[in-house]
Design an enzyme around this catalytic site. Structure first.
Site, mmCIF file in Angstrom:
data_model
loop_
_atom_site.group_PDB
_atom_site.id
_atom_site.type_symbol
_atom_site.label_atom_id
_atom_site.label_comp_id
_atom_site.label_asym_id
_atom_site.label_seq_id
_atom_site.Cartn_x
_atom_site.Cartn_y
_atom_site.Cartn_z
ATOM 1 N N CYS A 1 -22.918 -2.779 -2.508
ATOM 2 C CA CYS A 1 -22.874 -1.624 -3.410
ATOM 3 C C CYS A 1 -21.832 -0.636 -2.892
ATOM 4 O O CYS A 1 -21.915 -0.177 -1.740
ATOM 5 C CB CYS A 1 -24.246 -0.970 -3.486
ATOM 6 S SG CYS A 1 -24.260 0.627 -4.325
ATOM 7 N N CYS B 1 -23.353 2.667 -1.974
ATOM 8 C CA CYS B 1 -24.069 2.602 -0.696
ATOM 9 C C CYS B 1 -23.089 2.692 0.470
ATOM 10 O O CYS B 1 -23.372 3.318 1.502
ATOM 11 C CB CYS B 1 -24.866 1.304 -0.598
ATOM 12 S SG CYS B 1 -26.114 1.115 -1.890
ATOM 13 N N ASP C 1 17.286 -14.097 -7.580
ATOM 14 C CA ASP C 1 18.463 -14.359 -6.758
ATOM 15 C C ASP C 1 18.735 -15.855 -6.856
ATOM 16 O O ASP C 1 17.815 -16.639 -7.120
ATOM 17 C CB ASP C 1 18.175 -13.942 -5.315
ATOM 18 C CG ASP C 1 19.271 -14.372 -4.367
ATOM 19 O OD1 ASP C 1 20.444 -14.098 -4.654
ATOM 20 O OD2 ASP C 1 18.945 -15.014 -3.352
#
Length: 742
Positions: free
Chosen positions: A25, A28, A418
């Site tokens: 969480c 949390c 490139d």
């Protein structure tokens, strides 16, 4: 371990890194971070929810920090332990983990299973008609087993003066017990505990996607030091030591091959599907697998500084960065949560006070509203997707430096390449060997290899390679001269030979036959290296750069992903650039560009076409890479500059990863949108049902935890998303380069 001195106490400040297991969480994580930061003796604390990593600067005993973390409900792994040398513990995989160890490491899962067992037992006992006290006892045991961590975390939240889901769940269960609804209380606890345990497990699995790379490198290796051979742990191996790598063994350290020859499986680092041949002087990387040859490797980097360790560090830093969509969700959640809490208080208070409604039903609806409105699913929707996508890409040899670049890759409209070293192999190869009339290929190649053996020119190196491949050994020569811009001269077996360009030979008076031979060469592709003696040309070797084996298929795949514009930006001459552009079917080519010209071209293309990716080597193209929406460096394995300059680094030279990156970016954006819409939709439906009186507490818990778990699982799909979109001939195995035969 870095140390400083605290200005407040004068004590030494220590920095420790901890792995938090069960951190499922984001809210949390923020609460734990604030709690630790308030503790005396803690100088600073940072918790990266995406990686589950805690970094704390403190003057305390580390045991005190660990005990506080465990008190908050998380298990801890300490990093920087001496046996690894990588500063990172390998992931725990369930495939070879004994069942006993699995539950010892995951007590929350064990208690959840016990809660489910007691809940099932209670239901069975009530169905057979036994006295209610017996089934209620089973329900109480289910509540105690599944609610242990919920109650403990609720107590921790109260002590830290914060309101979270655990407090709401604890109050709901107490309320259910007070009115005699033991079945509802037990169901509440089991569903919430199950959702939390599964969510924690899946988040840990997502975080382990990159940590599992550590297991690819052996813990020890056979080393020769000061003439003595011994087996040492990777932490004890130093630069300058010599690794003795037997067939089939994993290479423990970065270094270069001193002696021996073998093929090495580099897929853990570069994502290459085929083994790469290694000779003396070639680089090898920790975590790769030696083939059938014996090689001796000079160590060039310690375990904490090698390519594998740098990959892990870069990926974890990337996973810690907040993507734009995540920043939006975080801001939304900060506004949303207080509004919902205010709404719940008003729901419980206004109907009884103003409309004389009974208090208990509206209080229960307020609790349901708080439970269902918890923004867990919404807040976790983006970080789990970013963590999974970046971790999955790293295992394919693609380093993405942050969620922002991943999202930008998903929105690209144009790609600029490139040429040299990106679309082409970057080194010249002999495409065709053309002897003049009266001479043989073997004779021509032997003379060319002999007089070019002292030259350091790239064309000379190409001639030496093809001679070696054909088993032709150069002879001894003398009087070697290098004539810059023209060619070389050397004497062999008493005869003077020349090798060089057209200009060099046109300076000499050559025979009419040789003049005709020169005219015929103008119809062929490549740069001719002419070989002759006196006034006579012996033959020519046509040399050119090879286009990468899957460059054509990559361009086609980029168009299928929705890229509208593909261009080449190169410093090469117009003829060579146009030839490559024609073979690949790109839209535009800009040739003869200096680095500052490439930078201007990138700005111009972005104005015309919007978001642009620049693909280059990460060194010469660094200004253009930095200016583009997304800078992508090719072949970054072992190259510090490429890893630093680019937003995305391809550890190998596989162009097929470009459409994979764009596809992954688009999949990530799509899944983030799915998760966000789904989270908000579930909340909205259940809030409406709550006010209509059609929901209960256990239904609210089921909806909230179920939605969060589904969001996590949906994001986890990105661990294996994308695959390799380049299909058709040429993929990884082709030897057909559309040039003349050697």
């Amino acid at each position: 371990m870095p140390q400083a001195q605290s200005l407040h106490t004068g004590k030494r400040i220590k920095t420790d890194s901890l792995r938090l297991c069960g951190l499922d969480c984001a809210d949390c994580a923020a609460k734990l971070e604030k709690t630790l930061a308030r503790m005396p003796g803690v100088e600073s604390v940072c918790i990266n929810f995406g990686t589950g990593k805690l970094i704390v600067e403190h003057t305390l005993s580390l045991d005190i920090i660990i005990s506080l973390v465990k008190e908050a409900g998380y298990t801890v792994d300490k990093e920087d332990f001496p046996d690894s040398g990588y500063g990172l513990q390998p992931a725990h995989t369930s495939g070879d983990e004994p069942l006993q160890n699995f539950f010892l490491r995951r007590p929350k899962m064990l208690l959840t299973l016990l809660s489910g067992a007691f809940l099932t037992l209670g239901l069975l006992l009530s169905l057979v008609g036994l006295p209610g006290i017996i089934s209620e006892t089973a329900y109480l045991l289910a509540i105690l087993a599944g609610g242990y961590y919920i109650a403990r975390n609720a107590l921790y939240a109260l002590r830290s003066l914060s309101l979270d889901m655990n407090i709401l769940m604890t109050l709901a269960v107490i309320g259910a017990g007070a009115i005699g609804e033991w079945l509802e209380g037990a169901t509440l606890v089991f569903l919430f505990s199950l959702g939390s345990a599964l969510q924690s497990r899946t988040m840990d699995k997502a975080r382990d996607s990159i940590r599992s790379l550590v297991a690819l490198s052996p813990k020890e290796a056979l080393v020769r030091r000061n003439g003595l051979e011994s087996s040492l742990s990777v932490a004890e191996i130093r630069t300058g030591d010599t690794l003795l790598v037997r067939p089939g063994e994993r290479i423990a350290m970065d270094g270069y091959v001193q002696s021996g020859f073998s093929s090495v499986n580099q897929s853990p680092i570069t994502g290459e599907s085929l083994p790469v041949e290694k000779n003396a002087g070639d680089m090898v990387y920790a975590g790769t697998v030696n083939g059938h040859g014996f090689i001796e490797v000079m160590v060039t980097r310690t375990a904490k500084d090698n390519t594998l360790a740098r990959i892990i560090k870069l990926v974890e830093e990337a996973q810690a960065q907040r993507a734009p969509s995540q920043q939006f969700v975080d801001i939304f959640a900060r506004i949303y949560t207080p509004l919902i809490i205010t709404g719940a208080v008003l729901t419980a208070a206004l109907p009884p006070l103003i409309f004389s409604q009974p208090f208990v039903p509206w209080f229960e609806r307020a609790l349901i509203l708080l439970v269902i409105s918890c923004p867990c699913a919404l807040v976790i929707s983006t970080p789990v997707s970013i963590v999974a996508a970046i971790g999955g890409a790293a295992r394919k040899g693609v380093l993405i430096k942050g969620g922002a670049y991943l999202e930008e890759a998903g929105a690209l409209k144009a790609v600029a390449f490139d040429k040299t070293g990106t679309l082409t192999t970057g080194r010249p190869e002999v495409m065709e060997i053309i002897p003049a009339p009266g001479h043989a290929q073997e004779e021509l190649l032997e003379i060319a290899a002999t007089i070019e053996r002292r030259s350091e020119h790239p064309l000379a190196a190409a001639i030496q390679r093809v001679a070696k491949d054909r088993g032709i050994r150069p002879q001894e020569c003398s009087g070697f001269q290098s004539l810059p811009g023209r060619g070389v001269v050397a004497e062999c077996a008493g005869k003077l030979y020349y090798a060089g360009n057209r200009k060099f030979f046109k300076e000499k008076e050559i025979s009419p036959e040789s003049a005709g031979f020169l005219q015929d060469l103008e119809k062929r592709d490549g740069t001719p290296v002419l070989v002759g003696s006196c006034d006579k040309i012996i033959g020519a070797l046509m040399v050119a750069e090879k286009i990468r084996h899957n460059a054509v298929e990559t361009v086609e795949s980029l168009r299928r992903t929705g890229i509208n514009k593909i261009v080449i930006l190169t410093g090469d001459n117009p003829g060579a650039a146009a030839k490559v552009a024609d073979q690949l079917g790109v839209d535009e080519v800009y040739s003869g560009l200096l680095p500052e010209d490439k930078l201007r071209a990138v700005h111009s293309l972005m104005k015309k076409h919007g978001k642009l990716a620049m693909v280059g080597d990460g060194v010469n193209d660094s200004p253009a890479l930095a200016a583009a929406t997304v800078g992508i460096a090719m072949g970054a394995a072992g190259t510090d500059s490429a890893l630093e300059t680019a937003d995305i680094a391809l550890m190998g030279d596989d162009l097929a990863n470009l459409p994979y990156i764009i596809g992954l970016g688009r999949s990530t954006l799509r899944i983030i949108k799915q998760n966000t819409v789904f989270s908000v939709l579930v909340k909205g439906v259940f809030i409406a049902l709550t006010f209509a009186g059609f929901t209960s507490l256990w239904m609210a818990v089921f909806a909230d935890t179920g939605a969060t778990l589904l969001v996590v699982l949906n994001g986890m799909r990105l661990l294996k998303a994308g695959g390799n979109p380049v299909k058709g001939k040429g993929l990884a195995y082709t030897t057909d380069y559309s040039y003349g035969k050697v």
